[in-house]
Design an enzyme around this catalytic site. Structure first.
Site, short mmCIF file in Angstrom:
data_model
loop_
_atom_site.label_atom_id
_atom_site.label_comp_id
_atom_site.label_asym_id
_atom_site.label_seq_id
_atom_site.Cartn_x
_atom_site.Cartn_y
_atom_site.Cartn_z
CD GLU A 125 19.34 82.59 27.26
OE1 GLU A 125 18.26 82.15 27.03
OE2 GLU A 125 20.28 83.09 26.49
CE1 TYR B 166 16.77 78.52 23.62
CE2 TYR B 166 16.27 79.83 25.40
CZ TYR B 166 16.91 79.76 24.31
OH TYR B 166 17.68 80.88 23.85
CG ASP C 88 15.48 80.40 20.12
OD1 ASP C 88 15.72 79.83 19.04
OD2 ASP C 88 15.77 81.44 20.43
#
Ligand code: SF4
Length: 414
Positions: free
Chosen positions: A93, A174, A192
């Site tokens: 990520e 996020y 996103d």
């Protein structure tokens, strides 16, 4: 949970007796559920969200089922999807922030092979971490990831809630939601750019970005299921990346083709709505093109930071909104005197002539208009401090930005 019968009444008596609105409201204040489309107590709910919730609630279960079925058949096969190790998901990520899946995949493989656990990363030398990151860009991410591993090692356990993850170095809302959902199957909804687009189209969100972000986040949160939230989050991302693409979305292959509001309207590509970039006020100025008898042109280097930082340019005045062309000459380059003359005389001897017309250029934040003044000097002319002469044939290979190439073409008649 007890229903709020009026004081002194039982279920039986209340049935026959009068309702008590005050007791009902007081009960609601104490027991109200927190829902994405409900305003906090005392505030008025957004009518658009309330309206959407009325449409969405009955369809939500079908929506989730269809998306998960689609994901089971069409989900992308990615290296970080072959594990549920939160550390590996954290690495992926962080790498995926501002970088494409294709670029990240080989870096991710090398990184987790070299640092297979939080402990090994936390104990590694930052130089070794940066070496493995070289070429992926945005190096602050590597430093943050390293710092993050140290914090996790110190705490002794990997945080598994969105709010705990949010406080770690390099982890924004996020990434926290993505790790909570994907690694720990928590009901979180990472939004996103892909998810933003899908949601904006599904509900034809008319509000413009970035103001629409809270609305889109609330809608996405309302869709997130209790079962398989991690798969659901990744399914939304995959749908945005492979089907609901920015241009020419493949609605025929979309599990929501029958319910998507934007598709029904026929203008899916126009979502999400975006605020038009402000053009900025026109700035104006003058550019001075000094040409030596041997064809060399006077240039200088711009300051390393800021607009066109470090690039080469011909000398110019400031670029400002209230530029006064009549005063431009006061900012013209001052040439060193020849033997027996002083600086003023030397500069007065240079005859600057206005080249007819103007040069226009549009930067991201403002349009620019330059008048061009040209002067011809002797071959022996000395460049003023901080400036230098460049041969005509070297201009093509110089670090000149487009606006300066336009100025030279205008002045030299190329
Ligand atoms: Fe996107 Fe088309 Fe699916 Fe709507 S139907 S979500 S526009 S791909």
């Amino acid at each position: 949970m007890r229903w709020p019968y009026p004081p002194g009444e039982s279920r039986q008596t209340a049935k026959q007796g009068s309702p008590n609105p005050a007791a009902l409201l007081s009960w609601f204040d104490r027991h109200r559920r927190v829902l994405p489309w409900r305003a906090p107590p005392g505030e008025v709910a957004d009518p658009y969200l309330v309206w959407l919730s009325e449409i969405m609630l009955p369809a939500r279960r079908t929506f989730r089922r269809k998306l998960l079925e689609w994901y089971d058949r069409n989900g992308r096969s990615l290296p970080w999807r072959e594990t549920s190790d939160p550390y590996h998901i954290l690495v992926s990520e962080i790498m995926l922030q501002q970088t494409t899946v294709t670029a990240v995949a080989p870096y991710y493989m090398r990184f987790v092979a070299r640092f297979p656990s939080v402990t090994e990363l936390a104990q590694a030398d930052i130089e070794d971490v940066l070496k493995l990151w070289a070429g992926l860009g945005y190096y602050a991410r590597a430093r943050n990831l390293h710092a993050c591993a140290k914090v996790i090692l110190t705490r002794g356990a990997f945080p598994n809630r969105e709010e705990e993850l949010l406080g770690l170095p390099g982890i924004g809302s996020y990434t926290a939601a993505a790790i909570a959902a994907i690694a720990f199957d928590r009901q979180a909804s990472p939004v996103d750019g892909n998810v933003e687009r899908v949601v904006a189209r599904l509900f034809a969100v008319e509000q413009e970005l970035p103001n629409a972000k809270p609305t889109i986040r609330k809608l996405a949160a309302a869709l997130a299921p209790v079962r398989r939230p991690g798969d659901f989050a990744q399914a939304m991302m995959d749908l945005g990346a492979t089907v609901c693409t920015p241009k020419a979305p493949a609605c025929g292959r979309c599990p929501f083709a029958g319910t998507c509001v934007a598709r029904k309207r026929g203008d899916a590509e126009t979502f999400p709505r975006k605020k038009k970039k402000r053009e900025g006020h026109l700035r104006r100025g003058a550019a001075f093109v000094a040409i030596r008898a041997d064809g060399h042109v006077l240039v200088r280097r711009r300051a390393p930071k800021g607009l066109l930082g470090g690039m080469t340019e011909v000398p110019t005045t400031e670029w400002i909104a209230d530029f006064d062309a009549a005063r431009a000459l006061a900012e013209a380059p001052q040439f060193a005197p020849a033997r027996g003359t002083d600086t003023d005389m030397a500069s007065r001897a240079v005859s600057w002539r206005r080249v007819p017309g103007v040069v226009t250029h549009v930067f991201t934040h403002f349009p620019l208009e330059l008048v061009v003044l040209r002067a011809r000097l002797q071959k022996s002319a000395i460049a003023p401090d901080g400036m230098y002469w460049i041969a005509r044939e070297d201009i093509a290979g110089a670090a000149l930005p487009s606006v300066m190439r336009k100025v030279l073409a205008h002045a030299l008649g190329d």
